[in-house]
Design a protein around this motif. Structure first.
Motif: not given
Lengths: 307, 307
Positions: A94-98, A110-112, A295, A303, B102, B104-108
């Protein structure tokens, strides 16, 4: 066999999500084992003890090409050393994509939302996989931990819905009392060394191409932590030098009052805090007000400042 | 308003998934509009015509900070220019994870299945969102297109299940006949210029830090395409020079016979094909046998060779 791992300096979500996702994968056709990448904090120890579970084995490395599933993180700096040599087959986060990249298609979810446990609960529901009471208890504990019992601004409606859905399955009648017991366990810092306090919930991020270490102590008793400020600053100074960091911050978050007092090591950090948050910094402490989510509130501001 | 986009040089999955996901998002609370990043191929034109749909608008750029959802791709080289300045809120894809990051967290939602349409169908089902006949038709068309009606090695059981599930909703009684009509439309290349044939299904990948252009022509009539070899090699030469590529390949895939004859521009490409695939290359053509999937068979072999 797929190794399921949460992030380094594990918190309750990292540990319980590794356990629950390994059980989910094993039940749906992929043999999997959960591991931890570090020592458990007191809250997580309490959760596992109440669940009657043993601590997962510590993982220090895996042979190149091994299959691994990541939960509650996706950045290499927060994962197993040599992650780039492993085959990542699934990530639930549930974090940002690194900086993660893969050579082949994989499963990513992934879900916010406020917690990996929330996403795992949805996986069980969507795929009609039976949820055992133990699994419900672990997912619920993770959600209460990550959202500070819905106090954190990262909390979403889905997190609340999942706790309401999981509590009866887990057999937990009084969710609030359970959350308070978890938080009391977390705040029982006793004679924990300053280095351990700093690293209890600690992640390294890249800002403007340089590494920053961001620690958080979530507690119902901030006075105790701030009373050990001198030791903590010394531990931060040592860590900054040892790991070649551009800056290091330690936020002392009062879970109940929802306040954040952040320790400031040097003018490096003070200048950035002033510019990124528009706060005054005098001496070795900055009042970050109600910014209690690393987060959602701390990292995005840093950032934005460095970009 | 969120712009939903598939990859450049769009194929049927890129276009229909943008349309379907935009409708899904709009129905579940996020206003969204589908766009295309390039000209439609004949197969996609046929699919939209049969569905009674207009071609989505062409998108060339978006202001920094705009919200965007990606379908059927995630790498910046395959997306809208300036992707790194946009706010990616969701990605639904079945490819490997590339250079996306990204703030910020997102939907993937990535799954290692044959088609983005398959994942979208699961999204509707999991979240109890009603599937309209038009949407079922678009998702089914994408799955038939990406899996070459289940002939491609990228095909999974889930792709087959979703076609079986979607066909009655779409009102398509004879799936095989519909697939053949799609493939016939795709193979009707008429007087398409050589540059367009090269770019019809074309992606740029990084191998060993250098850009390679990989084109595929899927056809029921390979003789026609190979009969225009001289023109095509000239178009490949021009593209290689214009875009500063380390290499460029064009695979002519016979959909029905499941064979791949790849055009070889120079010794740059010939040496790599020999080493990566263990095939003989003489003259301007290489027989890559039954390797008909760029994603599953061509790209991984090239990545393994360059690594």
């Amino acid at each position: 066999m797929t190794a399921v791992i949460g992030h380094r300096n594990p918190d309750t979500d990292a540990i319980t999500s590794a356990i629950v996702y390994a059980r989910y994968l094993s039940r749906t056709g992929r043999e999997a084992t959960p591991y931890r990448l570090g020592e458990l904090n007191f809250e997580t120890q309490y959760v596992l003890r109440e669940a009657g579970l043993e601590t997962p084995a510590l993982l220090e490395s895996l042979p190149a090409g091994s299959e691994v599933a990541l939960v509650d993180h996706n950045e290499s700096a927060q994962s197993l050393p040599g992650l780039e040599t492993l085959k990542v087959v699934a990530v639930v986060d549930h974090h940002k994509l690194g900086d993660l990249t893969t050579a082949e298609p994989l499963y990513l979810r992934f879900e916010p939302v406020g917690c990996t446990g929330t996403i795992l609960a949805r996986l069980f529901i969507e795929n009609n996989v039976h949820i055992e009471p133990l699994e419900a208890r672990l997912m619920l504990s993770a959600i209460l931990s990550d959202t500070l019992h819905f106090r954190s601004p990262t909390t979403t409606d889905v997190d609340r819905e999942m706790v309401a859905f999981l509590a009866p399955i887990a057999g937990i009648a009084d969710v609030k009392a359970y959350a308070m017991a978890m938080f009391a366990a977390k705040s029982d810092l006793g004679d924990t060394p300053a280095e351990t306090l700093l690293k209890m919930d600690y992640k390294v991020f890249e800002f403007g191409g340089q590494p920053w270490g961001l620690g958080v102590v979530e507690t119902t008793n901030p006075g105790y932590v701030l009373g050990r400020k001198a030791e903590l600053l010394e531990a931060m100074r040592a860590e900054k030098a040892a790991s070649g960091l551009a800056g290091v911050l330690l936020s002392v978050v009062d879970i109940l009052e929802e306040t954040n007092r952040t320790l400031v090591l040097s003018e490096d950090e003070a200048a950035v805090l002033r510019a990124a948050f528009g706060v005054e910094v005098s001496g070795d402490e900055a009042d970050l007000g109600s910014r209690i989510s690393r987060k959602k509130q701390i990292v995005p501001a840093l950032e934005a400042y460095f970009a």
